[in-house]
Design a protein around this motif. Structure first.
Motif, mmCIF file in Angstrom:
data_model
loop_
_atom_site.group_PDB
_atom_site.id
_atom_site.type_symbol
_atom_site.label_atom_id
_atom_site.label_comp_id
_atom_site.label_asym_id
_atom_site.label_seq_id
_atom_site.Cartn_x
_atom_site.Cartn_y
_atom_site.Cartn_z
ATOM 1 N N VAL A 110 0.659 -1.112 -0.097
ATOM 2 C CA VAL A 110 -0.171 0.084 0.067
ATOM 3 C C VAL A 110 0.952 1.257 0.105
ATOM 4 C CG1 VAL A 110 -1.688 1.313 1.284
ATOM 5 C CG2 VAL A 110 -1.901 -1.283 1.376
ATOM 6 N N MET A 111 1.892 1.425 0.870
ATOM 7 C CA MET A 111 2.776 2.486 0.651
ATOM 8 C C MET A 111 3.467 2.907 -0.655
ATOM 9 S SD MET A 111 4.600 1.766 4.389
ATOM 10 C CE MET A 111 6.130 2.858 4.007
ATOM 11 N N THR A 112 3.791 1.659 -1.447
ATOM 12 C CA THR A 112 4.112 1.768 -2.739
ATOM 13 C C THR A 112 3.007 2.514 -3.622
ATOM 14 O OG1 THR A 112 5.482 -0.230 -2.553
ATOM 15 C CG2 THR A 112 5.013 0.608 -4.977
ATOM 16 N N LEU A 113 1.854 1.936 -3.713
ATOM 17 C CA LEU A 113 0.649 2.542 -4.281
ATOM 18 C C LEU A 113 0.651 4.045 -3.988
ATOM 19 C CD1 LEU A 113 -2.073 -0.219 -3.964
ATOM 20 C CD2 LEU A 113 -0.586 0.308 -5.963
ATOM 21 N N CYS A 114 0.626 4.475 -2.822
ATOM 22 C CA CYS A 114 0.651 5.852 -2.047
ATOM 23 C C CYS A 114 1.656 6.602 -2.855
ATOM 24 C CB CYS A 114 0.604 5.756 -0.643
ATOM 25 S SG CYS A 114 -0.529 5.145 0.246
#
Length: 395
Positions: A110-114
């Motif tokens: 999810v941090m990668t998507l953000c």
């Protein structure tokens, strides 16, 4: 510069520009309510080491850099606004998921998507401003205003988060998701309104001579091979990118390595200190930006950069030597670093905008996003936090 910062020039901003400014304020403000405390959440919830947190942050940032270049160059073909809608939806999804994940692997994804969404949004906004404002002086003021309002959001966000008791709370990521949902509604209305205004003036010969936003997004098709050739031949662009990689590497320490150092070293009033540093950084920028532009206007670009770099060196030495429990020492060092940032950073987008051909504006701003490699590699410096002397190696 002082003659250009006038009410008349602000009045030349189209309605869509005001939406960009308002949207940047609410999204950056909500973003900085929670994102700087992510390292604290990972440490307290999963007891991850500094190296592990650094690897997670760096991996996400590195992936997002390449995505930003591809996506921004693609916007020259499919249109800026379509890609901004998709990026906004990605923001909403990723921050909503970030409010719910409860595993390390979930945080990584999810941090990668953000990070991808963030790295796409910034160059898209800068390129869109170049599309909708044709006058160079007004466009310069618009770029400076965007940088200014982003920092206003950065100043308000952490303080509001502390006041509302949201810092360190995972559920507060929903606030950022909600802010982007509201912004997408405004953008949809703004793009429609801008297209309608442009269509009303198409019959005018003077307006026909200018590229409207819609026309710019329908520029002649440039193949990826030709685009890469142009970018590789632009030596000034490459120098600007390399210089900003180095500067970003230094500045990113405050968002990653420094926060982890303070966390693991048991700094007193940790959350208040982190919020105060972020607030101070933004406050210095918003209170001195246009004043420094006026003062430095008489000096050449090289002189401005040299002066900014001297301030940057002073701030890093100060951070390296400051005792862990000296609260106002940290704040003082951040003030000096913020003055350097105010001088060094705002000119980047202006340089890129002036270098970029109209039909490759997205590609140029996407290529400029490679300076994010400095931000991406910065967390890897957070390897050891045992003593203050160890900080000297990575600040």
């Amino acid at each position: 510069m002082n003659s250009d910062v006038s009410l008349g020039r602000f009045r030349q901003f189209p309605r869509l520009m005001w939406i960009f400014l308002f949207g940047s304020f609410i999204t950056r403000g909500s973003y900085y309510m929670v994102w700087p405390f992510l390292a604290v959440i990972l440490y307290e919830r999963f007891a991850l080491s500094a190296t592990q947190v650094g690897l997670i942050l760096s991996s996400a940032a590195i992936i997002s850099v390449f995505t930003s270049f591809i996506g921004s160059s693609l916007s020259d073909r499919i249109g800026r606004h379509q890609l901004m809608y998709l990026t906004g939806i990605l923001y909403i999804i990723s921050f909503s998921l970030l409010a719910e994940v409860d595993t390390v692997s979930g945080y990584v994804v999810v941090m990668t998507l953000c990070s991808i969404a963030t790295s796409l949004w910034r160059p898209l906004t800068s390129a869109a401003i170049g599309d909708i404002i044709t006058d160079p002086k007004t466009r310069e003021l618009a770029m400076q205003s965007l940088y200014f309002i982003v920092n206003v959001g950065c100043a308000v966000g952490p303080l509001l988060g502390v006041w509302l008791g949201l810092t360190g709370e995972q559920s507060s990521f929903y606030i950022t998701a909600g802010a982007f949902a509201f912004l997408l509604v405004l953008l949809y209305w703004g793009f429609k309104d801008h297209a309608r205004d442009m269509s009303k003036t198409e019959s005018s010969d003077s307006q026909k001579a200018q590229h409207t936003y819609v026309k710019k997004t329908k520029a002649p098709v440039v193949t990826r091979k030709i685009m890469m050739t142009i970018l590789l031949e632009d030596k000034l662009l490459q120098c600007l990118i390399l210089a900003n990689v180095l500067c970003m590497f230094i500045y990113a320490q405050m968002d990653s390595s420094l926060i982890q150092y303070l966390t693991r070293s048991g700094a007193p009033d940790l959350l208040e200190l982190i919020s105060a540093m972020i607030f101070t950084n933004a406050l210095v920028i918003i209170s001195t930006q246009f004043l420094l532009l006026k003062i430095m206007a008489r000096h050449s670009l090289i002189k401005r950069i040299q002066f900014g770099l001297v301030l940057l060196i002073i701030s890093q030495v100060w951070l390296a030597m400051n005792p862990i429990d000296l609260f106002w020492g940290w704040i003082g060092a951040v003030i000096v670093m913020s003055l350097a940032e105010t001088i060094l950073f705002p000119t980047m987008n202006l340089h890129i905008d002036r270098l970029a051909p109209d039909h490759l504006r997205g590609a140029y701003f996407g290529a400029a996003s490679f300076y994010e490699f400095g931000f991406a590699f910065a967390p890897l410096e957070a390897v050891s936090y045992s003593t203050t002397s160890e900080v000297i190696g990575y600040l």
